[in-house]
Design a protein around this motif. Structure first.
Motif, PDB file in Angstrom:
ATOM      1  N   ASP A 145      12.519 -37.867  -6.356  1.00  0.00           N
ATOM      2  CA  ASP A 145      11.154 -37.313  -4.666  1.00  0.00           C
ATOM      3  C   ASP A 145      12.101 -36.772  -4.151  1.00  0.00           C
ATOM      4  O   ASP A 145      11.885 -36.384  -2.807  1.00  0.00           O
ATOM      5  CB  ASP A 145      10.865 -38.762  -4.360  1.00  0.00           C
ATOM      6  N   SER A 146      13.495 -36.611  -4.788  1.00  0.00           N
ATOM      7  CA  SER A 146      14.625 -35.580  -4.471  1.00  0.00           C
ATOM      8  C   SER A 146      14.751 -34.129  -4.155  1.00  0.00           C
ATOM      9  O   SER A 146      15.257 -33.627  -2.714  1.00  0.00           O
ATOM     10  CB  SER A 146      16.139 -35.943  -4.586  1.00  0.00           C
ATOM     11  N   GLY A 147      13.958 -33.624  -4.822  1.00  0.00           N
ATOM     12  CA  GLY A 147      12.949 -32.332  -4.724  1.00  0.00           C
ATOM     13  C   GLY A 147      14.893 -31.264  -5.252  1.00  0.00           C
ATOM     14  O   GLY A 147      14.745 -30.329  -4.950  1.00  0.00           O
ATOM     15  N   ARG A 148      15.987 -32.012  -6.081  1.00  0.00           N
ATOM     16  CA  ARG A 148      16.640 -31.193  -6.861  1.00  0.00           C
ATOM     17  C   ARG A 148      16.412 -31.213  -8.677  1.00  0.00           C
ATOM     18  O   ARG A 148      16.072 -31.978  -8.535  1.00  0.00           O
ATOM     19  CB  ARG A 148      17.746 -31.910  -6.515  1.00  0.00           C
ATOM     20  N   GLY A 164      22.801 -24.518  -5.454  1.00  0.00           N
ATOM     21  CA  GLY A 164      22.354 -24.529  -4.422  1.00  0.00           C
ATOM     22  C   GLY A 164      21.668 -23.532  -3.615  1.00  0.00           C
ATOM     23  O   GLY A 164      20.359 -23.681  -2.474  1.00  0.00           O
ATOM     24  N   GLY A 165      20.926 -23.297  -4.736  1.00  0.00           N
ATOM     25  CA  GLY A 165      19.751 -21.782  -3.996  1.00  0.00           C
ATOM     26  C   GLY A 165      18.729 -23.160  -4.555  1.00  0.00           C
ATOM     27  O   GLY A 165      18.630 -23.698  -4.902  1.00  0.00           O
ATOM     28  N   ARG A 166      17.515 -21.627  -4.783  1.00  0.00           N
ATOM     29  CA  ARG A 166      15.956 -22.743  -5.553  1.00  0.00           C
ATOM     30  C   ARG A 166      15.301 -22.028  -6.100  1.00  0.00           C
ATOM     31  O   ARG A 166      15.578 -21.078  -6.810  1.00  0.00           O
ATOM     32  CB  ARG A 166      15.516 -22.614  -3.940  1.00  0.00           C
ATOM     33  N   ILE A 167      15.246 -23.178  -7.088  1.00  0.00           N
ATOM     34  CA  ILE A 167      13.991 -22.301  -8.226  1.00  0.00           C
ATOM     35  C   ILE A 167      12.896 -22.573  -7.877  1.00  0.00           C
ATOM     36  O   ILE A 167      11.830 -24.403  -7.474  1.00  0.00           O
ATOM     37  CB  ILE A 167      14.966 -22.866 -10.325  1.00  0.00           C
ATOM     38  N   THR A 168      11.458 -21.897  -8.367  1.00  0.00           N
ATOM     39  CA  THR A 168       9.650 -22.512  -8.555  1.00  0.00           C
ATOM     40  C   THR A 168       9.362 -22.708  -9.348  1.00  0.00           C
ATOM     41  O   THR A 168      10.106 -21.864 -10.180  1.00  0.00           O
ATOM     42  CB  THR A 168       9.798 -21.071  -7.322  1.00  0.00           C
ATOM     43  N   LEU A 169       9.091 -23.630 -10.397  1.00  0.00           N
ATOM     44  CA  LEU A 169       9.002 -24.029 -11.627  1.00  0.00           C
ATOM     45  C   LEU A 169       7.205 -24.243 -11.227  1.00  0.00           C
ATOM     46  O   LEU A 169       6.419 -24.247  -9.991  1.00  0.00           O
ATOM     47  CB  LEU A 169       8.918 -25.096 -11.497  1.00  0.00           C
ATOM     48  N   MET A 170       6.365 -23.168 -12.171  1.00  0.00           N
ATOM     49  CA  MET A 170       5.222 -22.482 -11.745  1.00  0.00           C
ATOM     50  C   MET A 170       4.861 -23.740 -13.021  1.00  0.00           C
ATOM     51  O   MET A 170       4.897 -23.334 -14.451  1.00  0.00           O
ATOM     52  CB  MET A 170       4.938 -21.098 -11.829  1.00  0.00           C
ATOM     53  N   ASN A 171       3.387 -24.181 -13.242  1.00  0.00           N
ATOM     54  CA  ASN A 171       3.007 -25.236 -13.834  1.00  0.00           C
ATOM     55  C   ASN A 171       1.491 -24.442 -13.636  1.00  0.00           C
ATOM     56  O   ASN A 171       0.975 -24.652 -13.195  1.00  0.00           O
ATOM     57  CB  ASN A 171       2.639 -26.733 -13.782  1.00  0.00           C
ATOM     58  N   PHE A 179     -12.001 -21.655  -7.621  1.00  0.00           N
ATOM     59  CA  PHE A 179     -12.998 -20.753  -8.394  1.00  0.00           C
ATOM     60  C   PHE A 179     -11.506 -20.220  -9.335  1.00  0.00           C
ATOM     61  O   PHE A 179     -10.936 -19.237  -9.815  1.00  0.00           O
ATOM     62  CB  PHE A 179     -11.632 -19.489  -6.515  1.00  0.00           C
ATOM     63  N   GLY A 180     -11.776 -21.077  -9.736  1.00  0.00           N
ATOM     64  CA  GLY A 180     -10.573 -21.927 -11.614  1.00  0.00           C
ATOM     65  C   GLY A 180      -9.795 -22.470 -10.830  1.00  0.00           C
ATOM     66  O   GLY A 180      -9.248 -23.128  -9.619  1.00  0.00           O
ATOM     67  N   THR A 181      -8.758 -22.627 -11.537  1.00  0.00           N
ATOM     68  CA  THR A 181      -7.208 -23.128 -12.226  1.00  0.00           C
ATOM     69  C   THR A 181      -6.863 -22.412 -10.914  1.00  0.00           C
ATOM     70  O   THR A 181      -6.080 -21.079 -11.343  1.00  0.00           O
ATOM     71  CB  THR A 181      -7.658 -23.688 -13.297  1.00  0.00           C
ATOM     72  N   VAL A 182      -5.933 -23.356 -10.189  1.00  0.00           N
ATOM     73  CA  VAL A 182      -4.599 -23.009  -9.180  1.00  0.00           C
ATOM     74  C   VAL A 182      -3.482 -23.153 -10.135  1.00  0.00           C
ATOM     75  O   VAL A 182      -3.672 -24.501  -9.867  1.00  0.00           O
ATOM     76  CB  VAL A 182      -4.676 -22.985  -7.766  1.00  0.00           C
ATOM     77  N   PRO A 183      -2.710 -22.195 -10.494  1.00  0.00           N
ATOM     78  CA  PRO A 183      -1.675 -22.698 -10.684  1.00  0.00           C
ATOM     79  C   PRO A 183      -0.325 -23.945  -9.715  1.00  0.00           C
ATOM     80  O   PRO A 183      -0.996 -23.566  -8.670  1.00  0.00           O
ATOM     81  CB  PRO A 183      -0.006 -21.475 -11.919  1.00  0.00           C
ATOM     82  N   ARG A 184       0.163 -24.551 -10.587  1.00  0.00           N
ATOM     83  CA  ARG A 184       1.379 -25.847  -9.442  1.00  0.00           C
ATOM     84  C   ARG A 184       2.865 -24.862  -9.080  1.00  0.00           C
ATOM     85  O   ARG A 184       3.145 -24.682 -10.001  1.00  0.00           O
ATOM     86  CB  ARG A 184       0.942 -27.257 -10.018  1.00  0.00           C
ATOM     87  N   GLU A 185       2.960 -24.914  -8.207  1.00  0.00           N
ATOM     88  CA  GLU A 185       4.357 -24.301  -7.976  1.00  0.00           C
ATOM     89  C   GLU A 185       4.466 -25.508  -6.833  1.00  0.00           C
ATOM     90  O   GLU A 185       4.368 -25.501  -5.801  1.00  0.00           O
ATOM     91  CB  GLU A 185       4.235 -22.070  -7.018  1.00  0.00           C
ATOM     92  N   ILE A 186       6.619 -25.829  -7.548  1.00  0.00           N
ATOM     93  CA  ILE A 186       6.968 -25.672  -6.634  1.00  0.00           C
ATOM     94  C   ILE A 186       8.046 -25.531  -7.127  1.00  0.00           C
ATOM     95  O   ILE A 186       9.204 -25.633  -8.041  1.00  0.00           O
ATOM     96  CB  ILE A 186       6.763 -28.056  -6.501  1.00  0.00           C
ATOM     97  N   SER A 187       8.919 -25.791  -5.556  1.00  0.00           N
ATOM     98  CA  SER A 187      10.413 -25.133  -4.943  1.00  0.00           C
ATOM     99  C   SER A 187      11.551 -26.346  -4.970  1.00  0.00           C
ATOM    100  O   SER A 187      11.017 -27.460  -4.614  1.00  0.00           O
ATOM    101  CB  SER A 187      10.174 -24.353  -3.797  1.00  0.00           C
TER     102      SER A 187
END
Length: 416
Positions: A145-148, A164-171, A179-187
């Motif tokens: 749960d550190s978000g790293r 130190g940058g960020r990457i967003t992972l899309m499920n 309106f349908g399935t919304v992809p899950r995105e977490i940075s």
């Protein structure tokens, strides 16, 4: 082969050029160089093939285990009891829960296919393949749960991100809406960048704590698979056999041999083919020894006849010329071993130099799979190569030695 003192003296005399024998000496020198190059080439190629197999095995198996128990549909519920059963199985060294899923990685509008691996933090820190491969950051900063996350070096270059940058992972399997399935995105913050040396891994892997992976992939308390390390990779099928009744109907077992069968089979076939081809090169090289000895026997016919009249036996002459030929081969073999070991030690420098001269990329990791040319020299294999070359050299001396021993002094000295 034991030689008397006078046989040694004559053999050494014939190894050095006499008056008017410069051409014979040149042919003998070419024979030595040819054997040297053949032995060196065989040692280098076999060492590189051994290195390929060893590097691929260490790194592929290091990240994927000797076997994995994979749940049907990518989900393995009630995995804790199964994990204990696996760990108690005879021959199993370790077993770790694992989540692995292909997703999309996004940074500043750039999108790349990534392979997310969720692992227990302790397993991440104790993984031999990742140990010492961090080129930026620290794997110790990963925590539930550190978000790293930690990503491969090639992936960082492709996305244009850094520590130190960020990457967003899309499920794509996100939450359902009217309106349908919304992809899950977490940075996530990039806490470490690693380079294990396998191009496909460095270009795609994103490693995160298992708890974060469960959240990203909406797995709840489930995992995707259990990774197994055994004490005998070659007999992994026999070791995991007792587990089949315990997973019936909910999972399957896949070992490293079946996961990478085509790759390792190809390497083995190439290894055998290269050994045969380069052995033929050595065989061709020793034909030079044969030709130089034949010329030497013809040039020394009068000397041989005189030796026979002085009491030298046929066996003695045979030993002399066999010694001359095998000495040329032995010197070539020794020089070839030294040259081969030097070439192996400076192999990457040689590739870099040739690339600089030609302007061509001779070692593209995206094609070669590994980032550097590997090599692993087996002393017993080197001994076998030397023994094979020495055997070829010995066989090449038999006919000239026989002709020398068969010289009739009466016919040679009749008109002297």
């Amino acid at each position: 082969m034991f030689l008397s003192r006078y046989e040694w003296v004559i053999a050494k005399r014939y190894l050095l050029p006499g008056k008017g024998e410069g051409f014979i000496f040149l042919v003998a020198s070419i024979s030595l160089v040819a054997v040297m190059l053949g032995v060196a080439a065989l040692i280098v190629v076999m060492s590189v093939m051994n290195g390929f197999r060893a590097e691929l095995f260490d790194k592929i198996v290091g990240l994927n285990g000797h076997a994995v128990i994979q749940g049907y549909g990518g989900r393995l519920p009630d995995w804790r009891d199964l994990l204990e059963d696996v760990r108690e199985t005879e021959g199993v060294v370790s077993a770790s829960p694992l989540i692995e899923m292909p997703l999309a990685g996004i940074h500043n509008g750039r999108v790349e296919a990534v392979l997310v691996r969720g692992m227990l933090v302790d397993d991440i820190l104790s993984n031999d393949t990742l140990d010492g491969k961090t080129i930026a950051g620290d794997l110790n900063s990963l925590a539930p749960d550190s978000g790293r996350v930690a990503i491969g070096s090639r992936l960082a270059q492709t996305l244009g991100t850094q520590l130190g940058g960020r990457i967003t992972l899309m499920n794509p399997q996100g939450r359902s809406t009217p309106f349908g399935t919304v992809p899950r995105e977490i940075s996530y913050e990039i806490a470490a960048i690693f380079e294990v040396g396998v191009y496909d891994y460095d270009k795609a892997f994103v490693i995160m704590p298992m708890e974060d992976a469960q959240t990203l992939m909406l797995l709840g308390d489930q995992i995707g698979m259990i990774e197994i390390q055994t004490n005998d990779a070659e007999n992994v099928q026999e070791i995991v056999a007792p587990l089949y009744p315990k997973i019936d109907g909910r999972a399957q077992i896949t070992d490293w041999q079946s996961m990478n069968a085509s790759l390792f089979e190809t390497l083995q076939v190439e290894r055998v083919v290269m050994f045969v081809i380069l052995s033929i090169i050595i065989l061709v090289a020793v034909f030079n020894i044969l030709s130089s000895l034949i010329m030497l026997v013809r040039a020394k016919t009068r000397d041989i006849a005189i030796l026979r009249t002085m009491g030298a036996s046929r066996a003695s002459l045979t030993r002399i010329f066999v010694t001359v030929g095998t000495s040329i081969g032995a010197l070539g073999i020794a020089a070839g071993i030294i040259l081969g070991l030097i070439a192996i030690y400076f192999r990457q420098n040689v590739i870099n130099f040739v690339q600089m001269i030609t302007g061509q990329n001779l070692w593209d990791p995206s094609i070669r799979f590994l980032t550097e040319l590997p090599a692993r020299t087996d002393p017993m294999e080197v001994f076998g190569i030397a023994l094979l070359a020495l055997l070829f050299s010995l066989l090449a001396t038999l006919y000239p030695a026989y002709k020398a021993a068969s010289t009739d002094p009466v016919q040679v000295l009749r008109y002297e």
